[in-house]
Design an enzyme around this catalytic site. Structure first.
Site, PDB file in Angstrom:
ATOM      1  N   THR A 150       0.814  -1.220   0.000  1.00 61.96           N
ATOM      2  CA  THR A 150       0.000   0.000   0.000  1.00 61.96           C
ATOM      3  C   THR A 150       0.844   1.265   0.000  1.00 61.96           C
ATOM      4  O   THR A 150       0.377   2.320  -0.419  1.00 61.96           O
ATOM      5  CB  THR A 150      -0.944   0.014   1.208  1.00 61.96           C
ATOM      6  N   CYS A 151       2.073   1.169   0.492  1.00 61.14           N
ATOM      7  CA  CYS A 151       2.945   2.348   0.504  1.00 61.14           C
ATOM      8  C   CYS A 151       3.245   2.823  -0.914  1.00 61.14           C
ATOM      9  O   CYS A 151       3.489   4.008  -1.147  1.00 61.14           O
ATOM     10  CB  CYS A 151       4.254   2.037   1.229  1.00 61.14           C
TER      11      CYS A 151
END
Length: 469
Positions: free
Chosen positions: A436-437
């Site tokens: 998700t980063c």
């Protein structure tokens, strides 16, 4: 001088009339939206800006101060986005300029997201503009695996927003009219005691930080609350707002307004009844209101005062605290660029929460050997096209930590939405996973579309985080 005075008065009056017409049109369209727009207005001025100071200086332009609606919405949205981005660079630094500043580390226990968020973040005020790094603790107090390069923070802020704005928490209520939009709970003091104002300020900061970091969140706010957030509520619209807030009360007032008989027959006085969790109170609308009956001569005053009480006075304390918290993070002048529906798009994204698959597909990148023509990618987009709105939200959250599309579309996501190839020899070897980063979906090369659909839906609906493999 007389001619100049007349000209200025005429300009002021015509501008005010135009703003009132536009304000009414934002509630119930009077014409096609593009008729308000002057083509290419402010395009050159915005394009010339490079720094935060230059972008914010445009806010003093007479057009943006008086009639911002003459400028296309997407152009104003771009200006807002650049104001935020350049301010973030000043406050947080950036990797590209090699001056990224240390993050404030926040440790949050799962199951105590709201409580820990309030404990560690509420005192920061304007310092919430700083970069935050989140570490999750499991029930045993151990730090969960995963380094926060932005994804964990987005996940935390999305969860925090969903909890804080949940009507079951009794800080907000849903309107009874169409749309079920949210507004401050007039009974919040009865539910939370003297702490309720502190909580509303915190919720304002939560909303402000979401806007500052470009995180779209779920709440759909009532039109009148969005006006308060902009800082210029138009009291001419109290009755339409009351219709949204309480259709039954609005209907009763309209009956009184058009009643042909003697209003004294209805036995009304200048009071309203408020109910806080079963505790009924009679509130006078004017001094000695209990002893002043409503007549044909004063019924219009009564109707206006009742509307003002329910729309403004009853939630004034809560709305002011909520707005105060928001303005600590997002300058009021930045929000004045937008009308109420546009501000809602800023908060919750476009398309009423629906995923624009065409836009997402156009701005998706592929890595690890995938191309747009790969059979696994073709299968993926077939599956996405058949998903429900809830599953679309799960997919976005799984990959980006945000459940809704960005206001300016997927072209503005940084890093871009990416699908990465993960080679496997057996279908049971791996599940789809995400970083998700970096907005990366790691997609295994399953043998069929059926297997891909089953495993993809299992992954995005499981609610698991970094430990899902």
């Amino acid at each position: 001088p007389q001619q100049n005075y007349f000209g200025m008065s005429l300009l002021s009056a015509s501008t005010k009339t135009m703003r009132n017409l536009y304000d009414r049109s934002s509630r119930r369209p009077l014409c096609v939206p593009k008729l308000w727009i002057v083509e290419d207005l402010m395009e050159r001025e915005i394009g010339r800006c490079k720094t935060h100071k230059e972008y914010t200086a445009l806010l003093t332009n007479p057009i943006l101060m008086v009639c911002p609606f003459l400028v296309a919405f997407k152009r104003r949205l771009t200006l807002f986005d650049q104001i935020i981005k350049t301010n973030r660079i000043l406050v947080q630094g950036s990797n590209s300029q090699h001056n990224l500043k240390p993050a404030l580390v926040v440790r949050i226990m799962r199951g105590r997201i709201l409580e820990d968020g309030l404990k560690y973040l509420n005192s920061l005020g304007r310092n919430l503009r700083q970069r935050l790094s989140v570490s999750y603790l499991n029930q045993g107090g151990a730090i969960e695996p995963g380094i926060d390069a932005g994804g964990l923070f987005k996940e935390f802020w999305t969860d925090l927003s969903n909890l804080a704005f949940d009507v079951n928490y009794a800080l907000f209520r849903a309107t009874e009219g169409a749309g079920q939009s949210m507004y401050p709970n007039p009974s919040s003091r009865a539910a939370h005691g003297c702490e309720h104002i502190k909580l509303f300020e915190f919720l304002g900061r939560i909303l402000g930080k979401a806007l500052y970091e470009g995180i779209t969140i779920q709440p759909q706010f009532a039109h009148f609350l969005l006006s308060f957030l902009r800082g210029d509520y138009n009291f001419l619209h109290m009755l339409p707002d009351l219709q949204c807030l309480d259709p039954q009360l609005y209907g009763n007032l309209m009956f009184l307004k058009t009643y042909d008989g003697d209003a004294t027959d209805l036995c009304l006085s200048f009071t309203v009844s408020d109910n806080d969790f079963g505790d009924n109170k009679e509130i006078p609308l004017i001094p000695n209101g209990l002893n002043i009956e409503v007549t044909n001569a004063n019924k219009h005053l009564y109707i206006g005062l009742v509307a003002k009480h329910h729309v403004c006075d009853r939630v004034r304390e809560q709305s002011e605290a909520f707005t105060r918290g928001l303005w600590e993070v997002i300058d009021r002048s930045w929000l004045r660029l937008f009308n109420e529906p546009e501000l809602q798009v800023l908060i919750s994204g476009s398309s009423e929460g629906k995923l624009d698959i065409k836009d997402l597909k156009a701005h998706t990148r592929y890595s690890g050997g995938f191309t747009i023509l790969d059979k696994h990618i073709v299968r993926f987009w077939n599956i996405v096209s058949g998903m429900s709105s809830k599953q679309h939200a799960c997919l976005l959250r799984f990959v980006t930590s945000c459940e809704r599309s960005p206001p300016l579309g997927f072209a503005t996501i940084d890093p871009p939405f990416t699908i990465q190839r993960v080679g496997i020899s057996r279908d049971s070897e791996k599940l789809p996973s995400a970083s998700t980063c970096f907005n990366i979906l790691k997609l295994p090369t399953y043998s069929s579309e059926k297997v891909l659909r089953e495993n993809l839906l299992y992954s995005i609906e499981s609610g698991a985080g970094f430990e899902l493999t």
